[in-house]
Write an enzyme that holds these catalytic residues in place. Structure first.
Site, mmCIF file in Angstrom:
data_model
loop_
_atom_site.group_PDB
_atom_site.id
_atom_site.type_symbol
_atom_site.label_atom_id
_atom_site.label_comp_id
_atom_site.label_asym_id
_atom_site.label_seq_id
_atom_site.Cartn_x
_atom_site.Cartn_y
_atom_site.Cartn_z
ATOM 1 N N ASP A 141 0.812 -1.222 0.000
ATOM 2 C CA ASP A 141 0.000 0.000 0.000
ATOM 3 C C ASP A 141 0.844 1.270 0.000
ATOM 4 O O ASP A 141 0.289 2.368 -0.053
ATOM 5 C CB ASP A 141 -0.960 -0.001 1.196
ATOM 6 C CG ASP A 141 -2.402 -0.188 0.751
ATOM 7 O OD1 ASP A 141 -2.622 -0.561 -0.415
ATOM 8 O OD2 ASP A 141 -3.322 0.050 1.557
ATOM 9 N N ASP A 451 -11.469 -6.533 10.237
ATOM 10 C CA ASP A 451 -11.476 -7.988 10.298
ATOM 11 C C ASP A 451 -12.605 -8.514 11.183
ATOM 12 O O ASP A 451 -13.276 -9.489 10.837
ATOM 13 C CB ASP A 451 -10.119 -8.509 10.790
ATOM 14 C CG ASP A 451 -9.523 -7.644 11.896
ATOM 15 O OD1 ASP A 451 -10.302 -6.935 12.577
ATOM 16 O OD2 ASP A 451 -8.302 -7.666 12.087
#
Length: 739
Positions: A141, A451
């Site tokens: 990223d 998550d």
């Protein structure tokens, strides 16, 4: 033969001693109820001008502690343990094993060094699994050329490392970790092994040196740039937040000349991805990266099973893929399972776990308990997913996955270049507009702990999850090695969990009727981490301050109401110590865990609450903090010696130091009065619990007193923190004494 076909691929065992624990928990709950009754029935006896309000505050704190304790019982009531049978899997499905796509995510080469990242990549490339069915993707990223260069170097080293690992059954299969274990444990073997070990270690050291030189100088060697076409994709690169999609397939069977190891066997597919970033588009942090990987991998390899790992969490067990497949491929129960969660373990945790980073109570007790309630939480790393469930498929009783259909991986006729260009579109920053990605497909958006809400959403769609904690740890990562790092990490976790509680994904209403009540309660344990700060702060301050005025807030030792308080204190302390021993901990480790429990609740969780409230009123934006994986050499040495590292000035450390000093001043004042005043030791009869509580808070804060006044190293508390905390504590104590 039919019996063999239907022999389960895994078994489930219930924990022993459940009846004993449930009896103890019931008795403890009765005593908690007695404490509540005592507070309500004795409010009229409260002393002092603010006595009733203080008494109500004590009742509020104790009610919260009791309520929260009841929630924690959900994950301690029915622990179960799983055992897969890899030999049965091999006998039945060795020629039909499914494709596995492995996602490794990194976000900042300064915090997550490329040399660490590629060790994780190499460890998962070297799984004991058919390499033609293994596909590894690195999401970067930061879009760093250095990370890409490191992965390019790793792809060449893998041609030697994977055959070496396979030949000598190496464990662990992270090169750095393996070579470190050889040095620490010593090595004796035949001459061929020694010769090949020397050669492979030389290759690794040369690769590591090239990567570290590039990292140090911030520049890729010119010859490497000219040699590989992939670097040309950085021509349009402006910054980490402004660049085109960068995608390069480094190893693939369509390029047989470059994709075989030195023994002539096919290597796993290896892909580098830096998704498109633009300043005007929110990128959704790790969740956005994972969703881009989901789409890109579906076009390149489309493995039925997906494993995602953090870049610092290398594979420590080459059999983990086969372990996970035992659950997915079981004929009777496998079709119900959406994901298999392995525990997060850490290689740099000290013997006595100075910062409580091992989270052993969670991994050894709470998650087996969650498994007994319907399935563990998804914790973002070390988790195997069924691709269909992660992409939004709802479970139905009619669902079956026919593993007997052999995947021959008939890819499109397109060339690698065409495949790369097609896949780049799937990682564009506009691709998800007006789609269900981030809402009902892939990882869910809108929360720092994406998550957890993703796992909850999958479970609410009817799927089950499984927790497996193998004897040899599946993954090993890096835990924080300083107190500030630990507190920041827990602030991020608790803040994200609190945001879940206040969002549409709250287990209280989102999970209602979709998952079991016990699992709802279990999720709430973590969602209520942050609010627990207020009750803990109250109990850490008010009883100590009221010692200064000689006003008792607990029953006398001669009172029958003293018994439930004493039973709770002794019983819970004894149980938590035994539980810690059961998990493999030490007495000093348990004491350290208590200390960090207190520090988290009075600093990390407090600031998590404050920040969440500010966000609700629009005063703060959503941010994602990466915990650094780099530690200074001197700090590392202190960590190995289990000397607590403070080192920086922060509001959280100021709060901790102030609370520690406040309790120290109160305790010293009580001791002075007991010695100098006539009948001063009568306090042992009237206020024994208050004195013990204050004494406990002083004893557990010894590292803070050392860091404030006695230590000379760079890990001590800065002078500015010492000054502020001393002044604040003195002001509070002085004001309270004379008010």
């Amino acid at each position: 033969m039919e019996i063999t076909e239907h022999t389960p691929l895994f078994e489930t065992k219930k924990s022993r001693g459940r009846l004993i624990y449930r009896s103890f928990a019931t008795s403890l709950f009765l005593c908690i109820c007695c404490v509540w009754i005592y507070r309500i029935s004795h409010i009229k006896d409260a002393k002092g001008k603010d006595g009733k309000w203080v008494w109500l505050g004590m009742f509020g704190a104790e009610f919260w502690f009791g309520f929260y304790w009841v929630l924690t019982q959900a994950f301690r009531w029915n622990l179960i343990f799983r055992q897969p049978f890899r030999n049965r899997l091999s006998q039945r499905y060795e020629k039909k094993l499914p494709g596995v796509d492995i996602f490794v995510c990194t976000a900042d080469p300064d915090i997550e060094p490329p040399s660490m990242v590629i060790n994780t990549v190499l460890s998962v490339m070297a799984y004991d699994y058919p390499t033609e069915n293994l596909n590894v993707y690195l999401s970067d990223d930061a879009g760093s050329q250095i990370t890409f260069y490191a992965l390019l170097e790793a792809s060449n080293f893998a041609k030697h490392w994977i055959p070496f690992s396979r030949k000598f059954k190496v464990e662990p299969r992270s090169p750095a970790a393996y070579f470190k274990s050889i040095v620490s444990s010593g090595y004796s073997g035949d001459s061929d092994h020694v010769k090949e070990l020397t050669a492979i270690k030389k290759l690794y050291n040369e690769m590591e040196r090239r990567i570290e030189d590039a990292t140090k100088f911030g520049e890729v060697p010119k010859e490497a740039r000219l040699k590989h076409k992939g670097f040309s994709q950085w021509d349009s690169y402006s910054s980490r937040r402004d660049h085109d999609t960068i995608l390069e397939i480094l190893l693939h069977k369509k390029d047989p000349e470059n994709s075989k190891d030195v023994d002539g066997f096919l290597l796993p597919t290896l892909v580098y991805l830096a998704r498109e970033k633009r300043p005007q588009y929110f990128h959704n942090f790790k969740a956005g990266a994972m969703n881009s990987l989901l789409r890109v991998s579906s076009n390149i390899s489309d493995g039925k099973i997906i494993l995602n790992v953090d870049c610092d969490m290398y594979s420590n067990n080459s059999q983990s893929v086969r372990d996970a497949l035992c659950f997915f491929m079981d004929e009777e129960k496998g079709h119900k399972i959406a994901y298999v969660q392995f525990p997060q373990n850490f290689e740099n945790v000290t013997k006595n776990d100075l910062y409580g980073s091992g989270l052993i109570s969670i991994s050894e007790v709470e998650f087996p308990g969650a498994d007994g309630c319907g399935g563990p939480l998804y914790v973002g790393s070390g988790c195997f997913h069924r691709r269909e469930s992660l992409c939004g498929l709802k479970f139905s009783d009619q669902y079956r996955n026919d593993w007997n259909i052999n995947e021959d991986y008939q890819f499109k006729e397109a060339s690698l270049k065409e495949l790369e260009e097609e896949s780049k579109v799937l990682a564009s920053c506009t691709y998800e507009e007006n789609t269900l990605w981030g809402k009902e497909m892939g990882l869910r958006y809108g929360c720092p702990v994406e998550d957890v809400i993703t796992g909850l959403s999958i479970q609410c769609q009817g799927w089950k999850s499984v927790y497996y904690n193998p004897p040899r740890k599946a993954f090993l990562g890096l835990a924080p090695t300083t107190l500030p790092q630990t507190l920041v990490q827990h602030k991020r976790w608790s803040e994200g969990d609190l945001q879940i509680l206040l969002s549409k994904y709250s287990p209280a209403w989102y999970g209602f009727g979709r998952i079991t009540l016990a699992l709802q309660m279990g999720y709430s344990i973590y969602c209520l981490w942050a609010p627990s700060s207020f009750a803990t702060l109250y109990y850490s301050i008010i009883p100590s301050l009221y010692l200064l005025r000689g006003i008792p807030l607990f029953p006398k030792i001669s009172s029958p109401w003293f018994i439930p308080f004493a039973y709770i204190i002794v019983g819970e302390a004894t149980y938590s110590l035994l539980e810690f021993f059961f998990c493999g901990g030490t007495f000093q480790g348990w004491w350290n865990e208590l200390r960090i429990w207190l520090y988290k609740r009075t600093s990390s969780y407090l600031f998590a609450c404050i920040d969440t409230i500010l966000k609700l009123f629009g005063f703060s934006d959503l941010t994602f903090v990466i915990t650094t994986k780099v530690t200074e050499e001197e700090a590392s040495k202190r960590h190995e010696k289990e000397i607590m590292e403070f080192g920086t000035s922060s509001p959280m450390l100021t709060v901790l130091a102030t609370l520690a000093l406040l309790n120290l001043f109160c305790f010293l004042s009580v001791l002075k009065n007991a010695v100098l005043r006539e009948g001063g030791f009568g306090i042992c009869e009237t206020m024994v619990l208050q004195v013990l509580l204050c004494g406990f808070l002083v004893l557990i804060n010894l590292p803070i007193y050392q860091a404030l006044f006695f230590r000379k190293d760079n890990g001590k508390l800065p002078g500015s923190v010492a000054t502020k905390s001393v002044l604040l504590a003195l002001c509070v104590v002085t004001f309270f004494s004379f008010a």
